[in-house]
Design a protein around this motif. Structure first.
Motif, short mmCIF file in Angstrom:
data_model
loop_
_atom_site.label_atom_id
_atom_site.label_comp_id
_atom_site.label_asym_id
_atom_site.label_seq_id
_atom_site.Cartn_x
_atom_site.Cartn_y
_atom_site.Cartn_z
N LYS A 4 0.83 -1.20 0.00
CA LYS A 4 0.00 0.00 0.00
C LYS A 4 0.87 1.24 0.00
O LYS A 4 1.98 1.24 0.53
CB LYS A 4 -0.95 -0.01 1.19
N ASN A 12 -13.74 10.11 -2.50
CA ASN A 12 -14.38 8.80 -2.46
C ASN A 12 -13.74 7.84 -3.46
O ASN A 12 -13.61 6.64 -3.19
CB ASN A 12 -15.88 8.93 -2.74
N LYS A 42 -10.51 6.72 -1.95
CA LYS A 42 -10.82 5.72 -0.92
C LYS A 42 -11.03 4.34 -1.53
O LYS A 42 -10.77 3.31 -0.90
CB LYS A 42 -12.09 6.12 -0.16
N GLY A 43 -11.54 4.32 -2.76
CA GLY A 43 -11.84 3.05 -3.41
C GLY A 43 -10.64 2.33 -3.97
O GLY A 43 -10.76 1.19 -4.44
N GLY A 98 -2.83 5.81 2.53
CA GLY A 98 -3.16 7.13 3.05
C GLY A 98 -2.77 8.20 2.07
O GLY A 98 -2.44 7.92 0.91
N ASN A 120 -14.77 13.69 5.29
CA ASN A 120 -14.66 13.01 4.00
C ASN A 120 -13.41 12.16 3.80
O ASN A 120 -13.35 11.41 2.83
CB ASN A 120 -14.76 14.05 2.87
N VAL A 121 -12.42 12.28 4.68
CA VAL A 121 -11.27 11.40 4.55
C VAL A 121 -11.60 10.02 5.10
O VAL A 121 -12.55 9.86 5.88
CB VAL A 121 -10.02 11.97 5.27
N ASN A 122 -10.83 9.05 4.70
CA ASN A 122 -10.94 7.72 5.28
C ASN A 122 -10.36 7.77 6.69
O ASN A 122 -9.18 8.08 6.85
CB ASN A 122 -10.18 6.72 4.41
N PRO A 123 -11.14 7.49 7.71
CA PRO A 123 -10.62 7.61 9.08
C PRO A 123 -9.51 6.63 9.40
O PRO A 123 -8.83 6.78 10.42
CB PRO A 123 -11.86 7.35 9.95
N GLU A 124 -9.30 5.65 8.53
CA GLU A 124 -8.24 4.67 8.75
C GLU A 124 -6.96 5.01 7.99
O GLU A 124 -5.96 4.31 8.11
CB GLU A 124 -8.72 3.28 8.35
N TRP A 125 -6.97 6.08 7.21
CA TRP A 125 -5.79 6.46 6.44
C TRP A 125 -4.63 6.88 7.33
O TRP A 125 -4.82 7.39 8.45
CB TRP A 125 -6.13 7.63 5.52
#
Length: 320
Positions: free
Chosen positions: A3, A28, A31-32, A38, A58-63
């Motif tokens: 990643k 989005n 995110k996909g 990140g 709007n960000v991915n909270p896991e990034w």
């Protein structure tokens, strides 16, 4: 699956006025992408230039987040050429420290809203432009010695090497040499027990050296010093075109394969799959703390989904 970090701000939609929905569609799409760990996030004075709450939502909270202050630094230099953490002008150096204090507060704000230390790295830059203002490793050491003692919410400080000033050559950034930066980092780390590192941006190193050998040399220097943390790939060109000649425009790479057709690549880019492979070998890629891409795209009218595709197709160049 490996990643990567994506400098999403460099490919973000360009609209005459802020359009939250268009930018949400873009994020989005990022995110996909399953191989994105990140984003590299640009700081210019606020967590987000338009809406902090929108960004957090709007960000991915896991990034994982890597902060960069380049947009803010560029703007500050435009107002005050003495601005920078390596500036020999005391007022210019203090102004830069205040800028990074604002960045620190943005880091803590994002961490607080995501309920974790989401920002892993904060990239520092050794302005001012030496073509118009004096700077030195001595001044940089003073700044780093102070900044390493601040609470960065678990983020590691990293100097991202930009093109250094070269006598007789028009710079894009014109900051300190990589030798001065590495020396300053080592001095502060040895004195304080800090873990400041170094990040290399392919395009900026190629721009400085006017050669594809430049990034390799800089990667090896940083690795041999034990300070190499990150490696980001942006392209650059040695001919005139929509991305400029020897300009820091985050040009996309060249086509990955002979005969391939893809509107998101640029035939004039010096960044190729071969150069990426050479640099990963030189960096010992498995030991890098972060690795990724930061690219801009032309024309400005490309849609949000087309901009996502540009990042997706560029990341595919890391595949064997």
């Amino acid at each position: 699956m490996p990643k990567y970090i994506v400098g999403a701000y460099a490919t973000a939609p360009q609209t005459e006025q802020w359009d939250a929905q268009v930018h949400a569609d873009y994020l989005n799409g990022i995110k996909g992408l399953a191989n994105v760990a990140g984003i590299e996030h640009a700081f210019a004075g606020h967590l987000h230039p338009e809406d902090d709450a929108w960004f957090i939502e709007n960000v991915n909270p896991e990034w994982e987040f890597v902060f960069t202050g380049v947009p803010g630094i560029t703007g500050n230099i435009g107002r005050n050429p003495l601005f920078g953490i390596a500036s020999d002008d005391s007022s210019g150096r203090q102004e830069a420290l205040r800028f990074y204090e604002k960045m620190r507060m943005a880091v803590l704000k994002l961490n607080s809203h995501l309920y974790r230390n989401a920002v892993s790295f904060v990239q520092l830059h050794t302005s001012p432009n030496r073509a118009v203002a004096d700077s030195s490793s001595t001044s940089l050491i003073k700044s780093l010695a102070e900044m390493q003692g601040w609470d960065w919410g678990g983020a590691q400080l990293v100097i991202e090497h930009c093109d250094a000033y070269v006598d007789g050559q028009k710079p894009s950034k014109g900051f300190l040499s990589i030798d001065d930066e590495l020396s300053a980092i080592a001095s502060v780390n040895n004195a304080s027990g800090s873990t400041i590192g170094m990040s290399i941006n392919w395009g900026r190193s190629a721009l400085e050296t006017r050669s594809v050998e430049g990034p390799l040399a800089h990667i090896r220097l940083a690795r041999e010093s034990g300070l190499l943390c990150g490696l980001m790939f942006s392209g650059v060109s040695n001919v005139k075109g929509p991305y400029g000649m020897w300009e820091d425009t985050h040009m996309p790479p060249a086509l990955p394969l002979d005969g391939a057709e893809d509107v998101y690549f640029s035939a004039d880019s010096l960044l190729t799959k071969h150069e990426i492979s050479r640099c990963l070998a030189a960096a010992d890629g498995a030991n890098l703390r972060y690795l990724g891409i930061k690219i801009g795209v032309r024309p400005s009218t490309l849609s949000a989904l087309e901009r996502v595709a540009c990042n997706r197709n560029t990341l595919a160049m890391f595949a064997d």
